[in-house]
Design a protein around this motif. Structure first.
Motif: not given
Length: 79
Positions: A6-11
């Motif tokens: 989830k952290c890596n997909n925050v945009d």
């Protein structure tokens, strides 16, 4: 999807809000997995991680939404 994914997909701002909700929920249901369970420890871990990674360029001078999520996530796990 786990918190790291989830952290890596925050945009976006909305995805950051959803990540913060998921992070808070994770603390409530998985507190034994958290390295830093107090606000003091959480903030110290965020600060330490940012200082320790400053020279490797992980965070840009103009951070993205994902950067904010990463800082919050590291508050959970960084020692």
């Amino acid at each position: 999807m786990d918190l790291f994914e989830k952290c890596n997909n925050v945009d976006s701002k909305n995805e950051l809000i959803q990540f913060i909700k998921a992070l808070r929920h994770d603390l409530l249901v998985n507190s034994d997995e958290w390295e830093n369970q107090t606000l003091d420890g959480f903030l110290e871990a965020m600060e330490s991680w940012m200082e320790d990674t400053m020279d490797i360029g992980f965070l840009a001078d103009q951070p993205e939404w994902k950067s904010f999520a990463a800082i919050l996530y590291m508050g959970k796990i960084y020692e």
